[in-house]
Design a protein around this motif. Structure first.
Motif, PDB file in Angstrom:
ATOM      1  N   PRO A 174     -16.198 -22.587 -55.026  1.00 40.14           N
ATOM      2  CA  PRO A 174     -15.477 -21.920 -55.079  1.00 40.14           C
ATOM      3  C   PRO A 174     -14.449 -21.005 -54.087  1.00 40.14           C
ATOM      4  O   PRO A 174     -15.226 -20.845 -53.412  1.00 40.14           O
ATOM      5  N   GLN A 175     -13.587 -20.765 -53.598  1.00 39.22           N
ATOM      6  CA  GLN A 175     -12.459 -20.056 -52.877  1.00 39.22           C
ATOM      7  C   GLN A 175     -11.847 -19.248 -53.803  1.00 39.22           C
ATOM      8  O   GLN A 175     -11.464 -19.375 -54.288  1.00 39.22           O
ATOM      9  N   THR A 176     -11.529 -18.009 -53.187  1.00 36.56           N
ATOM     10  CA  THR A 176     -10.767 -17.087 -53.560  1.00 36.56           C
ATOM     11  C   THR A 176      -9.285 -16.901 -52.656  1.00 36.56           C
ATOM     12  O   THR A 176      -8.620 -15.530 -52.659  1.00 36.56           O
ATOM     13  N   SER A 177      -9.590 -17.196 -51.373  1.00 37.40           N
ATOM     14  CA  SER A 177      -8.148 -17.817 -50.827  1.00 37.40           C
ATOM     15  C   SER A 177      -7.374 -17.954 -51.268  1.00 37.40           C
ATOM     16  O   SER A 177      -6.721 -18.846 -52.039  1.00 37.40           O
ATOM     17  N   THR A 178      -6.179 -17.138 -50.088  1.00 35.91           N
ATOM     18  CA  THR A 178      -4.456 -16.890 -50.392  1.00 35.91           C
ATOM     19  C   THR A 178      -4.163 -17.180 -49.319  1.00 35.91           C
ATOM     20  O   THR A 178      -3.228 -17.359 -48.953  1.00 35.91           O
ATOM     21  N   ILE A 179      -4.728 -17.221 -48.172  1.00 34.47           N
ATOM     22  CA  ILE A 179      -3.754 -17.353 -46.843  1.00 34.47           C
ATOM     23  C   ILE A 179      -4.970 -18.474 -46.445  1.00 34.47           C
ATOM     24  O   ILE A 179      -4.641 -18.391 -44.912  1.00 34.47           O
ATOM     25  N   ALA A 180      -5.222 -19.501 -46.867  1.00 34.90           N
ATOM     26  CA  ALA A 180      -5.986 -21.212 -46.123  1.00 34.90           C
ATOM     27  C   ALA A 180      -7.513 -20.869 -45.070  1.00 34.90           C
ATOM     28  O   ALA A 180      -7.517 -21.550 -44.271  1.00 34.90           O
TER      29      ALA A 180
END
Length: 729
Positions: free
Chosen positions: A141-147
């Motif tokens: 899972p990723q919560t990143s919005t900025i790569a």
């Protein structure tokens, strides 16, 4: 009507009317079965996006960033293997749905709706966040919005090649696998992303294996800021070491063909590639976003007219795979099924208390092969002449070096990485000879980029290695701390312990370093590390403790999958003396390899009942220097070495100061946000009657003669102790 409803009704109107957007005819290797599977994934993506908005309006759902317009990622999934690890952009529901169709027993609609509803039965996060991810589908899972997930994707790709040479016990990625990492065109501009691209090119240029496929989903906008037309191609088409591919994400057939070509290139060449995928962003950024507030209606409607699902209906019809009527039936039946499933999903239990939320902060332990420590023959071969020196007291840096050697002999999955750790042996010589003992595969000299160093470690940890990254100076961590806070620490939390990235991060830091510049080479701020949930922070004060604690740190990472930071006081690396020059009282003998200081075990020196000085790192050395003056004043003193700064060993500290009339906290970090704040609160809660603290000032550290002026000193400790105790028993 909102834009989501408009797009939905346009589809219901245009398909029966055969009012489909024009485009190239279907071509390439995609079979009819694969094309229909991609279209079905797109329909489910669209239905879930619509339902997430309805659930939010009804107070039953909590997150509405959707994937509509990015349905082409389904074709990318179909072009890869389900064992290829995928670090996904948050608009990639179609990828996960299509991959679920490749793995028996999956129910992506149910799983995603549980996530939308924040149900504790959500199979990936346990109700902690609406994230894409699945252990069965090899999607962390990723919560990143900025790569910020790009550096660790690079690390996972590197780990595939490393595991081919030295396969660790807990490796999960196949030797012929590749890693996919997707992101948006706006995120491609972020410094974290640029660092990852550069690191990939740097690695590829030197012909190190790196089977990594970057996928840039170019929808031309980041929230409201447009990406200049042609920008992505202009900046990525001709980068050395990074092969460029381009596909039309509105066209399933073209996307599949190019993605398959790119994946094959990466898989066989073991080099990174960049797939530039044209996409659209339908509905705006998220549920509350109204795109017509910053885009003209004509622009919005022009995008909607190119709906990828409408393109898919045309392509499938032209390929003879599915008639428009059949395609419309799939669309409507999917929406009806999602309605039925959602009605059940919203009834499922949710998290309601702190204990439930926090249950995944600490990952579960894992079984490990037993080890009896390094073999005697291996130690003799590795240490050579150093074996004789072990009988004599040594400085901290040398004892840490020997501890690292023993640990790497005992645990072949340990890999170290960082700037100058190999050939040079570290800035302060702590890792000298390790590259000769273990080779460059296990002592990786990296480029100068802390985000890439930490990303490499995080990714390698996900493939069974026990990384020990090194950051040269504590101040250098701050430009990369999100790799620890937002990526490493959150992975077990948002995957409910299913994915982990255990490691021991070594950092040289703290103050009192003579002759070196302030701020960067003397940095006494650890607040950012103590603020990260689940992280263990250890600080030794002498070489023997450093060796024993380092062994526990590796055990915690290897067996308990913990994220550990081992902060080494630079000023104590070469420290030999305590009271006077050449007394040698701060050097220690190397403890046998089986001696360990357990997590939460504090050090207590002396049994004086007048005063307990509680400190750590350099503060312990200074407190010992102050002890003779306190004894001369009649103050019986014990010195308590905290050792473990996070989590604070509350019970051990209570025992350590029991029976003392006064407690003085000596803290070399700053008064505001320093460790003393937590210790003072803890002792107050424990009922310690007489408390005082001596801390560093709220200041950066100067260069030159004033290098220690803002921090506690021997004389300052003596004065504070006398003031607290009244100078008498």
């Amino acid at each position: 009507m909102d834009r989501a409803t408009i797009v939905h009704e346009n589809f219901l109107r245009r398909v029966p009317a055969r009012d489909l957007p024009a485009g190239r005819p279907p071509s390439g290797p995609m079979t009819a079965e694969e094309a229909v599977a991609g279209y079905r994934a797109g329909c489910l993506t669209r239905a879930l996006d619509l339902k997430s908005r309805a659930m939010q309006r009804a107070g039953q759902g909590f997150y509405t960033i959707g994937s509509s317009g990015h349905e082409g990622m389904a074709a990318v999934a179909l072009a890869l293997r389900p064992t290829d690890m995928a670090f996904l952009h948050y608009r990639d529901a179609a990828f996960q749905i299509a991959r679920a169709g490749q793995v028996p027993g999956q129910n992506p609609a149910w799983d995603m709706l549980l996530s939308f509803a924040a149900s504790s039965e959500d199979p990936i996060s346990g109700g902690r966040h609406k994230v894409l991810g699945s252990r069965a589908l090899m999607i962390p899972p990723q919560t990143s919005t900025i790569a910020s997930h790009l550096p660790k994707a690079l690390g996972a790709a590197y780990a595939i090649g490393a595991a081919r040479r030295h396969r660790p016990e807990h490796a999960i990625l196949p030797d012929d696998g590749i890693v996919l990492c997707s992101f948006g065109d706006a995120s491609a501009n972020h410094s974290t992303a640029q660092g990852a691209f550069n690191a990939a090119q740097w690695t590829s240029y030197q012909s190190f294996p790196l089977p990594l496929l970057f996928v840039c989903e170019d929808n031309g906008i980041g929230i409201s800021t447009k990406t200049p037309r042609g920008w992505i191609e202009a900046t990525f088409a001709n980068r050395p070491g990074l092969r460029y591919f381009k596909a039309d994400g509105l066209d399933l057939y073209d996307t599949f063909s190019v993605a398959a070509e790119a994946a094959a290139w990466v898989r066989h060449r073991r080099k990174p590639a960049f797939l530039h995928l044209r996409t659209l962003r339908l509905y705006g950024h998220a549920g509350a976003d109204v795109p017509t507030t910053y885009l003209s209606r004509q622009e919005v409607e022009a995008e909607e007219a190119q709906d990828p699902l409408l393109h898919s209906v045309r392509l499938l019809a032209e390929a003879g795979a599915l008639s428009p009527g059949e395609a419309l039936d799939i669309y409507t039946e999917t929406a009806e099924r999602v309605d039925r499933v959602a009605a059940e999903a919203v009834t499922r239990p949710r998290l309601h208390d702190a204990a439930g939320v926090m249950a995944a902060l600490v990952p579960p332990p894992r079984p490990c092969r037993p080890t009896n420590g390094p073999a005697a023959e291996a130690r003799t071969a590795a240490f050579g002449g150093d074996m004789k020196a072990m009988a004599e007291p040594q400085i901290m840096s040398r004892l840490i070096n020997w501890a690292l050697t023993d640990l790497m002999l005992a645990h072949p999955e340990i890999v170290m990485m960082g700037e100058d750790v190999g050939r040079k042996g570290g800035v302060y010589g702590v890792t000298q000879k390790l590259i000769q003992r273990f080779g460059p595969d296990r002592m990786i000299d990296t480029l100068l980029d802390e985000q890439s160093i930490l990303g490499l470690a995080i990714g390698m940890a996900q493939n069974g290695f026990v990384p020990m990254p090194e950051i040269q100076f504590l101040a250098y961590l701050h430009n990369a701390e999100d790799q620890i806070r937002g990526e490493a620490a959150t992975l077990p939390f948002f995957s409910n312990g299913q994915f982990t990235n255990p490691m021991v991060l070594r950092i040289a830091g703290l103050g009192y370093q003579k002759g070196f510049g302030g701020h960067f080479h003397n940095d006494n701020s650890v607040a950012v590390l103590r603020d990260i949930p689940g992280l263990i922070l250890a600080v030794p004060s002498d070489g023997a403790d450093a060796a024993r604690m380092l062994r526990e740190c590796v055990r915690l990472a290897r067996e308990e999958q913990r994220l550990v930071v081992f902060l080494e006081p630079i000023a104590l690396y070469p420290m030999r003396d305590l009271h006077e020059e050449k007394d040698g009282l701060w050097m220690r003998r190397y403890p046998p390899p089986d001696e360990v200081i357990a997590l939460g075990e504090v050090g207590v020196d002396g049994d004086g009942a007048d005063l307990a000085i509680v400190s750590f790192g350099n503060g312990i050395h200074l407190s010992h220097q102050a002890r003779p003056a306190l004894a001369a004043a009649g103050i019986a003193t014990r010195i308590v070495d905290l050792r473990w700064l996070s989590p604070l060993p509350a019970e051990a500290l209570a025992r350590a100061v029991a029976g003392c009339r006064n407690v003085l906290v000596v803290d070399e970090t700053r008064r505001s946000g320093g460790v003393a704040e937590a210790l003072m609160a803890l002792f107050h809660e424990q009922g310690v009657p007489r408390l005082a603290r001596l801390t560093a000032e709220d200041s950066f550290i100067a260069t030159g003669p004033a290098y220690a002026a803002t921090m506690p000193s021997r004389d300052g400790i003596t004065a504070a102790a006398l003031a607290l105790t009244g100078g008498r028993t």
